[in-house]
Design a protein around this motif. Structure first.
Motif, PDB file in Angstrom:
ATOM      1  N   VAL A  74       1.028  -1.114   0.054  1.00 32.95           N
ATOM      2  CA  VAL A  74      -0.014   0.045   0.063  1.00 32.95           C
ATOM      3  C   VAL A  74       0.811   1.343   0.051  1.00 32.95           C
ATOM      4  CG1 VAL A  74      -1.659   1.147   1.183  1.00 32.95           C
ATOM      5  CG2 VAL A  74      -1.795  -1.293   1.036  1.00 32.95           C
ATOM      6  N   CYS A  75       1.727   1.316   0.821  1.00 29.20           N
ATOM      7  CA  CYS A  75       2.761   2.363   0.956  1.00 29.20           C
ATOM      8  C   CYS A  75       3.469   2.717  -0.387  1.00 29.20           C
ATOM      9  CB  CYS A  75       3.483   2.623   2.329  1.00 29.20           C
ATOM     10  SG  CYS A  75       2.731   2.426   3.783  1.00 29.20           S
ATOM     11  N   GLY A  76       4.202   1.498  -1.042  1.00 33.28           N
ATOM     12  CA  GLY A  76       4.781   1.687  -1.987  1.00 33.28           C
ATOM     13  C   GLY A  76       4.134   2.069  -3.162  1.00 33.28           C
ATOM     14  N   LYS A 187       5.255   2.891 -17.330  1.00 31.54           N
ATOM     15  CA  LYS A 187       5.267   1.723 -16.723  1.00 31.54           C
ATOM     16  C   LYS A 187       6.347   1.049 -16.228  1.00 31.54           C
ATOM     17  CE  LYS A 187       0.726   0.479 -18.990  1.00 31.54           C
ATOM     18  NZ  LYS A 187       0.164  -0.633 -19.592  1.00 31.54           N
ATOM     19  N   ALA A 188       7.424   1.160 -16.992  1.00 31.49           N
ATOM     20  CA  ALA A 188       8.685   0.342 -16.582  1.00 31.49           C
ATOM     21  C   ALA A 188       9.303   1.082 -15.370  1.00 31.49           C
ATOM     22  CB  ALA A 188       9.629  -0.052 -17.641  1.00 31.49           C
ATOM     23  N   GLY A 189       9.320   2.385 -15.498  1.00 27.18           N
ATOM     24  CA  GLY A 189       9.988   3.456 -14.493  1.00 27.18           C
ATOM     25  C   GLY A 189       8.962   3.291 -13.323  1.00 27.18           C
ATOM     26  N   LEU A 190       7.800   3.225 -13.241  1.00 27.11           N
ATOM     27  CA  LEU A 190       6.919   3.280 -12.190  1.00 27.11           C
ATOM     28  C   LEU A 190       7.055   1.974 -11.461  1.00 27.11           C
ATOM     29  CD1 LEU A 190       3.723   4.800 -13.612  1.00 27.11           C
ATOM     30  CD2 LEU A 190       5.328   5.985 -12.132  1.00 27.11           C
ATOM     31  N   ALA A 191       7.252   0.830 -12.224  1.00 24.80           N
ATOM     32  CA  ALA A 191       7.243  -0.379 -11.687  1.00 24.80           C
ATOM     33  C   ALA A 191       8.676  -0.570 -10.886  1.00 24.80           C
ATOM     34  CB  ALA A 191       7.506  -1.607 -12.673  1.00 24.80           C
ATOM     35  N   ALA A 192       9.827   0.026 -11.360  1.00 25.48           N
ATOM     36  CA  ALA A 192      11.267  -0.130 -10.797  1.00 25.48           C
ATOM     37  C   ALA A 192      11.110   0.789  -9.372  1.00 25.48           C
ATOM     38  CB  ALA A 192      12.244   0.527 -11.826  1.00 25.48           C
ATOM     39  N   ALA A 193      10.377   2.204  -9.446  1.00 21.84           N
ATOM     40  CA  ALA A 193      10.153   2.744  -8.263  1.00 21.84           C
ATOM     41  C   ALA A 193       9.425   1.955  -7.324  1.00 21.84           C
ATOM     42  CB  ALA A 193       9.604   4.168  -8.621  1.00 21.84           C
ATOM     43  N   PHE A 194       8.173   1.307  -7.498  1.00 22.28           N
ATOM     44  CA  PHE A 194       7.545   0.605  -6.663  1.00 22.28           C
ATOM     45  C   PHE A 194       8.442  -0.622  -6.061  1.00 22.28           C
ATOM     46  CE2 PHE A 194       5.108  -3.371  -5.712  1.00 22.28           C
ATOM     47  CZ  PHE A 194       4.408  -3.060  -4.682  1.00 22.28           C
ATOM     48  N   ILE A 195       9.298  -1.298  -6.724  1.00 18.39           N
ATOM     49  CA  ILE A 195      10.134  -2.319  -6.471  1.00 18.39           C
ATOM     50  C   ILE A 195      11.126  -1.761  -5.392  1.00 18.39           C
ATOM     51  CG2 ILE A 195      11.715  -3.989  -7.103  1.00 18.39           C
ATOM     52  CD1 ILE A 195      10.452  -4.599  -9.541  1.00 18.39           C
ATOM     53  N   PHE A 196      11.493  -0.484  -5.739  1.00 17.05           N
ATOM     54  CA  PHE A 196      12.926   0.135  -4.523  1.00 17.05           C
ATOM     55  C   PHE A 196      11.829   0.362  -3.308  1.00 17.05           C
ATOM     56  CE2 PHE A 196      15.758   1.183  -8.299  1.00 17.05           C
ATOM     57  CZ  PHE A 196      16.868   0.735  -7.550  1.00 17.05           C
ATOM     58  N   GLN A 197      10.915   0.950  -3.608  1.00 18.89           N
ATOM     59  CA  GLN A 197      10.173   1.446  -2.118  1.00 18.89           C
ATOM     60  C   GLN A 197       9.545   0.126  -1.459  1.00 18.89           C
ATOM     61  OE1 GLN A 197      10.844   4.239  -1.640  1.00 18.89           O
ATOM     62  NE2 GLN A 197      11.667   4.463  -3.670  1.00 18.89           N
ATOM     63  N   PHE A 198       9.063  -0.926  -2.356  1.00 11.98           N
ATOM     64  CA  PHE A 198       8.566  -2.176  -1.538  1.00 11.98           C
ATOM     65  C   PHE A 198       9.697  -2.767  -0.807  1.00 11.98           C
ATOM     66  CE2 PHE A 198       7.954  -6.617  -1.054  1.00 11.98           C
ATOM     67  CZ  PHE A 198       6.884  -6.697  -0.921  1.00 11.98           C
ATOM     68  N   THR A 199      11.086  -2.762  -1.206  1.00 14.40           N
ATOM     69  CA  THR A 199      11.946  -3.317  -0.675  1.00 14.40           C
ATOM     70  C   THR A 199      12.522  -2.543   0.581  1.00 14.40           C
ATOM     71  OG1 THR A 199      12.824  -4.212  -2.765  1.00 14.40           O
ATOM     72  CG2 THR A 199      14.484  -4.052  -1.126  1.00 14.40           C
ATOM     73  N   ALA A 200      12.408  -1.199   0.411  1.00 15.35           N
ATOM     74  CA  ALA A 200      12.711  -0.214   1.422  1.00 15.35           C
ATOM     75  C   ALA A 200      11.825  -0.273   2.648  1.00 15.35           C
ATOM     76  CB  ALA A 200      12.954   1.085   0.893  1.00 15.35           C
ATOM     77  N   VAL A 201      10.586  -0.538   2.285  1.00 13.42           N
ATOM     78  CA  VAL A 201       9.530  -0.605   3.621  1.00 13.42           C
ATOM     79  C   VAL A 201       9.732  -1.951   4.143  1.00 13.42           C
ATOM     80  CG1 VAL A 201       7.249  -0.630   3.846  1.00 13.42           C
ATOM     81  CG2 VAL A 201       8.067   1.212   2.495  1.00 13.42           C
ATOM     82  N   TRP A 202       9.880  -2.698   3.407  1.00 12.00           N
ATOM     83  CA  TRP A 202       9.842  -4.330   3.864  1.00 12.00           C
ATOM     84  C   TRP A 202      11.089  -4.558   4.834  1.00 12.00           C
ATOM     85  CZ3 TRP A 202       6.496  -8.186   3.818  1.00 12.00           C
ATOM     86  CH2 TRP A 202       6.981  -9.458   4.160  1.00 12.00           C
ATOM     87  N   ASN A 203      12.214  -3.840   4.493  1.00 13.37           N
ATOM     88  CA  ASN A 203      13.372  -4.002   4.955  1.00 13.37           C
ATOM     89  C   ASN A 203      13.648  -3.153   6.240  1.00 13.37           C
ATOM     90  OD1 ASN A 203      14.463  -6.154   3.642  1.00 13.37           O
ATOM     91  ND2 ASN A 203      15.419  -4.982   2.106  1.00 13.37           N
ATOM     92  N   ASP A 204      12.630  -2.117   6.505  1.00 11.83           N
ATOM     93  CA  ASP A 204      12.894  -1.091   7.726  1.00 11.83           C
ATOM     94  C   ASP A 204      12.879  -1.984   8.899  1.00 11.83           C
ATOM     95  OD1 ASP A 204      12.696   1.505   8.775  1.00 11.83           O
ATOM     96  OD2 ASP A 204      10.787   0.409   9.586  1.00 11.83           O
ATOM     97  N   LEU A 205      13.695  -1.287   9.701  1.00  9.20           N
ATOM     98  CA  LEU A 205      13.761  -1.695  11.227  1.00  9.20           C
ATOM     99  C   LEU A 205      13.740  -0.631  12.126  1.00  9.20           C
ATOM    100  CD1 LEU A 205      14.515  -3.932  13.468  1.00  9.20           C
ATOM    101  CD2 LEU A 205      16.676  -3.559  13.008  1.00  9.20           C
ATOM    102  N   LEU A 206      14.311   0.529  11.704  1.00  5.71           N
ATOM    103  CA  LEU A 206      14.546   1.526  12.844  1.00  5.71           C
ATOM    104  C   LEU A 206      13.113   2.060  12.902  1.00  5.71           C
ATOM    105  CD1 LEU A 206      16.557   3.093  14.225  1.00  5.71           C
ATOM    106  CD2 LEU A 206      16.678   4.764  12.276  1.00  5.71           C
ATOM    107  N   LEU A 207      12.306   2.441  11.866  1.00  2.00           N
ATOM    108  CA  LEU A 207      10.779   3.045  12.222  1.00  2.00           C
ATOM    109  C   LEU A 207      10.103   2.031  12.776  1.00  2.00           C
ATOM    110  CD1 LEU A 207      10.336   5.002   8.922  1.00  2.00           C
ATOM    111  CD2 LEU A 207      10.815   5.908  10.995  1.00  2.00           C
ATOM    112  N   GLY A 208      10.106   0.835  12.765  1.00  2.00           N
ATOM    113  CA  GLY A 208       9.236  -0.219  13.033  1.00  2.00           C
ATOM    114  C   GLY A 208       9.483  -0.411  14.537  1.00  2.00           C
ATOM    115  N   ILE A 209      10.996  -0.404  15.292  1.00  3.64           N
ATOM    116  CA  ILE A 209      10.966  -0.499  16.312  1.00  3.64           C
ATOM    117  C   ILE A 209      11.021   0.633  17.319  1.00  3.64           C
ATOM    118  CG2 ILE A 209      12.758  -2.377  16.142  1.00  3.64           C
ATOM    119  CD1 ILE A 209      14.795  -0.514  16.551  1.00  3.64           C
TER     120      ILE A 209
END
Length: 270
Positions: A74-76, A187-209
Motif C-alpha cells: 500500500v505505501c509503495g 510503466k517500467a519506471g513506475l514498476a522499478a520505483a515500486f520495487i525499490f520502495q517495496f524493498t525499502a519498506v519491507w526491510n525497515d527496522l528503525l521506524l518499526g522498533i
C-alpha cells in the motif's frame, strides 16, 4: 587479462554473497534440539518445516509478516503515485521555479532518518498514532516519496515535450495527459520505483522498533529481532527459519519482475 581479472572479481563477490546464504539454509534445516551451538557446514537433518512453523505461529512472525506486506504494497503504491504526480508537476506543468520544487522534494533523501525519530515519537504519542498500522503507513508512504520522485522525474525528463504540446492542441487537459500519455509510457519506471520502495519498506527496522511494539502492528524486521531475543533458547535454527521467511518476498519480487525492473532503472538513468 583485464577481462579475466574482472570475471574473477565478480565471481569472488558472488561467492561472498552465496556463502552466508548457504549457511543460512543449511542451519535452518537443522533440528533445533540437535543444534550444537556452532554453524554447520553440512546438512545435519531436515527439520525446516517444523522450524518454519515455530517461527511463523509460535514466535508470531506471521502477524508481522502480514502487517509488513500491507505496509510495503500500500505505501509503495501510494508513494509511487504521489511521486509520479509531483514529477509531472515539476517537469510538465508550467509552474514557477520548478528547480526549487525538485530540490525541496528530493531533500527528503538527503537527511539521515535518525534525526526525525525523537520528534516523530513525540508527535505520534500526542496524536495517538503510536503502535498503530495507520501511523506506520503514513510515515512509510511519506518516507518513500522523495526517492521514487527522483527516479520517476529522471525518466519523465526524457519524454519529448512534443507529446504534451500535441495533446494540448487537441484539447486534452493536463489530467488526461498524465493518465493517458505519461503513465502508460512510464510503466517500467513506475514498476522499478515500486520495487525499490517495496524493498525499502519491507526491510525497515528503525521506524518499526521506534513507532510500534504490538506483534500485529510491528513490521516483520522488528519482529525478527524480537524472535532473536525471545527464542534464543531454541537455538539459531528457528531464528534462521524466520530469516528465510522474511527474505522470501523481496527475492521473489526481483526474480519475477527483474526484466521490468532493469528496463525501468535503465530508463531512469538516461
Amino acid at each position: 587479462m583485464g577481462r579475466t581479472v574482472r570475471h574473477l572479481f565478480i565471481a569472488g563477490c558472488v561467492l561472498l554473497w552465496l556463502i552466508p546464504l548457504y549457511l543460512l539454509v543449511v542451519n535452518a534445516l537443522t533440528p533445533a534440539a540437535e543444534y550444537t551451538g556452532k554453524p554447520e557446514w553440512t546438512v545435519q537433518g531436515f527439520d525446516l518445516v517444523e522450524n518454519l512453523r515455530t517461527a511463523w505461529n509460535v514466535a508470531g512472525i506471521g502477524d508481522s509478516f502480514q502487517a509488513s506486506l500491507l505496509y510495503a504494497v500500500v505505501c509503495g503504491l501510494a508513494a509511487v503515485l504521489i511521486a509520479a504526480m509531483a514529477a509531472f508537476a515539476v517537469v510538465v506543468l508550467p509552474i514557477p521555479r520548478p528547480a526549487f520544487w525538485f530540490w525541496l522534494i528530493y531533500s527528503g533523501t538527503l537527511f539521515p532518518l535518525q534525526m526525525f525519530l525523537a520528534p516523530l515519537f513525540g508527535l505520534y504519542a500526542d496524536a495517538n498514532l503510536y503502535d498503530t498500522r495507520l501511523g506506520l503507513m503514513l510515515i512509510y508512504a511519506a518516507w518513500a516519496v522523495p526517492f521514487a520522485f527522483f527516479l520517476i522525474r529522471n525518466q519523465m525528463t526524457t519524454m519529448p515535450p512534443e507529446l504534451t504540446e500535441a495533446a494540448l492542441i487537441d484539447g486534452a487537459s493536463f489530467r488526461r495527459i498524465f493518465w493517458r500519455i505519461h503513465v502508460p509510457l512510464m510503466k517500467a519506471g513506475l514498476a522499478a520505483a515500486f520495487i525499490f520502495q517495496f524493498t525499502a519498506v519491507w526491510n525497515d527496522l528503525l521506524l518499526g522498533i521506534t513507532l510500534s511494539r504490538s506483534p500485529d502492528v510491528q513490521p516483520v524486521m522488528a519482529a525478527l529481532t524480537t524472535l532473536n531475543n525471545a527464542y534464543s533458547s531454541t537455538g539459531p535454527p528457528v531464528i534462521l527459519a524466520g530469516a528465510l521467511i522474511v527474505s522470501a518476498p523481496t527475492l521473489l519480487l526481483f526474480l519475477v519482475f527483474r526484466g521490468l525492473f532493469l528496463r525501468g532503472v535503465t530508463a531512469s538513468a538516461r
